[in-house]
Write an enzyme that holds these catalytic residues in place. Sequence first.
Site, PDB file in Angstrom:
ATOM      1  N   MET A 179      40.740  40.667  49.037  1.00 55.81           N
ATOM      2  CA  MET A 179      39.816  40.767  50.174  1.00 55.81           C
ATOM      3  C   MET A 179      38.689  39.733  50.033  1.00 55.81           C
ATOM      4  O   MET A 179      37.638  39.877  50.648  1.00 55.81           O
ATOM      5  CB  MET A 179      39.252  42.179  50.260  1.00 55.81           C
ATOM      6  CG  MET A 179      40.366  43.206  50.535  1.00 55.81           C
ATOM      7  SD  MET A 179      39.789  44.710  51.312  1.00 55.81           S
ATOM      8  CE  MET A 179      38.738  45.360  50.043  1.00 55.81           C
ATOM      9  N   GLY A 180      38.936  38.721  49.205  1.00 58.82           N
ATOM     10  CA  GLY A 180      37.940  37.647  49.093  1.00 58.82           C
ATOM     11  C   GLY A 180      36.810  37.994  48.148  1.00 58.82           C
ATOM     12  O   GLY A 180      36.920  38.901  47.337  1.00 58.82           O
TER      13      GLY A 180
ATOM     14  N   LEU B 190      35.896  36.126  45.676  1.00 57.98           N
ATOM     15  CA  LEU B 190      36.700  35.968  44.465  1.00 57.98           C
ATOM     16  C   LEU B 190      35.833  35.774  43.218  1.00 57.98           C
ATOM     17  O   LEU B 190      34.831  35.069  43.254  1.00 57.98           O
ATOM     18  CB  LEU B 190      37.650  34.775  44.621  1.00 57.98           C
ATOM     19  CG  LEU B 190      38.598  34.845  45.825  1.00 57.98           C
ATOM     20  CD1 LEU B 190      39.540  33.644  45.821  1.00 57.98           C
ATOM     21  CD2 LEU B 190      39.381  36.142  45.872  1.00 57.98           C
TER      22      LEU B 190
ATOM     23  N   ALA C 287      36.166  36.159  38.515  1.00 56.20           N
ATOM     24  CA  ALA C 287      37.089  35.857  37.413  1.00 56.20           C
ATOM     25  C   ALA C 287      38.268  36.831  37.333  1.00 56.20           C
ATOM     26  O   ALA C 287      39.321  36.474  36.804  1.00 56.20           O
ATOM     27  CB  ALA C 287      36.324  35.840  36.096  1.00 56.20           C
TER      28      ALA C 287
ATOM     29  N   HIS D  40      39.953  38.068  40.011  1.00 55.48           N
ATOM     30  CA  HIS D  40      40.941  37.493  40.938  1.00 55.48           C
ATOM     31  C   HIS D  40      41.543  36.221  40.342  1.00 55.48           C
ATOM     32  O   HIS D  40      42.738  35.962  40.472  1.00 55.48           O
ATOM     33  CB  HIS D  40      40.278  37.132  42.281  1.00 55.48           C
ATOM     34  CG  HIS D  40      39.654  38.300  42.995  1.00 55.48           C
ATOM     35  ND1 HIS D  40      38.296  38.433  43.146  1.00 55.48           N
ATOM     36  CD2 HIS D  40      40.204  39.366  43.608  1.00 55.48           C
ATOM     37  CE1 HIS D  40      38.034  39.537  43.817  1.00 55.48           C
ATOM     38  NE2 HIS D  40      39.169  40.127  44.114  1.00 55.48           N
TER      39      HIS D  40
ATOM     40  N   LEU E  12      34.733  43.510  36.403  1.00 58.83           N
ATOM     41  CA  LEU E  12      34.275  42.672  37.516  1.00 58.83           C
ATOM     42  C   LEU E  12      34.762  43.277  38.827  1.00 58.83           C
ATOM     43  O   LEU E  12      35.880  43.768  38.928  1.00 58.83           O
ATOM     44  CB  LEU E  12      34.803  41.247  37.372  1.00 58.83           C
ATOM     45  CG  LEU E  12      34.353  40.490  36.128  1.00 58.83           C
ATOM     46  CD1 LEU E  12      34.820  39.038  36.192  1.00 58.83           C
ATOM     47  CD2 LEU E  12      32.840  40.534  35.947  1.00 58.83           C
TER      48      LEU E  12
HETATM   49  P1  AMP Z   1      40.254  43.128  45.997  1.00 60.43           P
HETATM   50  O1  AMP Z   1      39.860  41.784  46.499  1.00 60.43           O
HETATM   51  O2  AMP Z   1      39.136  43.943  45.461  1.00 60.43           O
HETATM   52  O3  AMP Z   1      41.109  43.885  46.988  1.00 60.43           O
HETATM   53  O4  AMP Z   1      41.195  42.860  44.745  1.00 60.43           O
HETATM   54  C1  AMP Z   1      42.319  42.046  44.828  1.00 60.43           C
HETATM   55  C2  AMP Z   1      43.114  42.172  43.564  1.00 60.43           C
HETATM   56  O5  AMP Z   1      42.323  41.752  42.450  1.00 60.43           O
HETATM   57  C3  AMP Z   1      43.564  43.618  43.261  1.00 60.43           C
HETATM   58  O6  AMP Z   1      44.882  43.595  42.749  1.00 60.43           O
HETATM   59  C4  AMP Z   1      42.574  44.057  42.218  1.00 60.43           C
HETATM   60  O7  AMP Z   1      43.066  45.075  41.361  1.00 60.43           O
HETATM   61  C5  AMP Z   1      42.362  42.754  41.452  1.00 60.43           C
HETATM   62  N1  AMP Z   1      41.101  42.800  40.720  1.00 60.43           N
HETATM   63  C6  AMP Z   1      39.863  43.070  41.203  1.00 60.43           C
HETATM   64  N2  AMP Z   1      38.955  43.069  40.215  1.00 60.43           N
HETATM   65  C7  AMP Z   1      39.625  42.812  39.063  1.00 60.43           C
HETATM   66  C8  AMP Z   1      39.260  42.687  37.692  1.00 60.43           C
HETATM   67  N3  AMP Z   1      38.000  42.849  37.286  1.00 60.43           N
HETATM   68  N4  AMP Z   1      40.219  42.409  36.794  1.00 60.43           N
HETATM   69  C9  AMP Z   1      41.520  42.246  37.174  1.00 60.43           C
HETATM   70  N5  AMP Z   1      41.931  42.343  38.456  1.00 60.43           N
HETATM   71  C10 AMP Z   1      41.001  42.626  39.384  1.00 60.43           C
END
Ligand code: AMP
Length: 256
Positions: free
Chosen positions: A31-32, A34, A36, A38, A185
């Site tokens: 969802m943007g 971004l 570390a 992501h 994060l």
């Molecule tokens: P989001 O943008 O929050 O929907 O996250 C997109 C993807 O990034 C999802 O698969 C999350 O689980 C992953 N993600 C978000 N934060 C972290 C993190 N701190 N460490 C590893 N993966 C993450």
Amino acid sequence: MTECIFKLADWQQLRKSKMFDNCSLGFVPTMGNLHAGHKSLLQHSIRENHITALSIFINPTQFNEITDLKNYPRTLEADINLAKEAGVDFILIPEYQEIYPDKYRYKVSENEFSKILCGKNRPGHFDGVLTIVLKLLMLVKPHHAYFGEKDYQQLQLIKEMVKAFFIDAKIIACPTIRNEQGLALSSRNSLLTKEELESASLLSAILTSSLSIPEMKDKLMNKGFIIDYIEEHLGRRFAAVRLGNVRLIDNVLIDK
Ligand code: AMP
């Protein structure tokens, strides 16, 4: 070269082109905003595939509070730069109308694991998550799709959905990336005040401690956290808490 694609028809045409013949395609949906976390997903995909596609789409159907959706950080320019630096090939940035031509009349629901933990306090959240992930997997047709263990309940539900619907993509779990203080994060961390950010790192410290769950809750409440849940499932300890207006989640492997 990184190419930004805004129209689904452009992507669909490209996906059928020879460029993808005999190539493995890795996909990272986000969802943007971004960070570390992501970036580590992108790096996994880039290492393991010939081509990597990233999507940036703030999915309204998974938000159950309108203010949460409104406040969600939007940083498209910085996101594109991070993706370029990482070496992403395609960035899909679709619009709501294109993703939901049905106006969300059709949705995917799961009736067990999605009803506990985050599903209990966020009704409809996982319907929105599963629906957008299904739509994106059908559109992108990746060989591998990368998700973070940070959202472990989501990861588990997606793995099982892919199995249930015979979707031809392998779901790959990537470890949670944390800051130096141990805080997982998250895009929502940027909404914390400086003081809240300092307290937030207590969450992972307490979750990995040898305290009992009631003791963990007491300790966090004394530090100003509001607890949604701390529960153990699938050999992991899951927590959701609120600090001010910000909801944070985390999960750790139970060290027996
Ligand atoms: P989001 O943008 O929050 O929907 O996250 C997109 C993807 O990034 C999802 O698969 C999350 O689980 C992953 N993600 C978000 N934060 C972290 C993190 N701190 N460490 C590893 N993966 C993450």
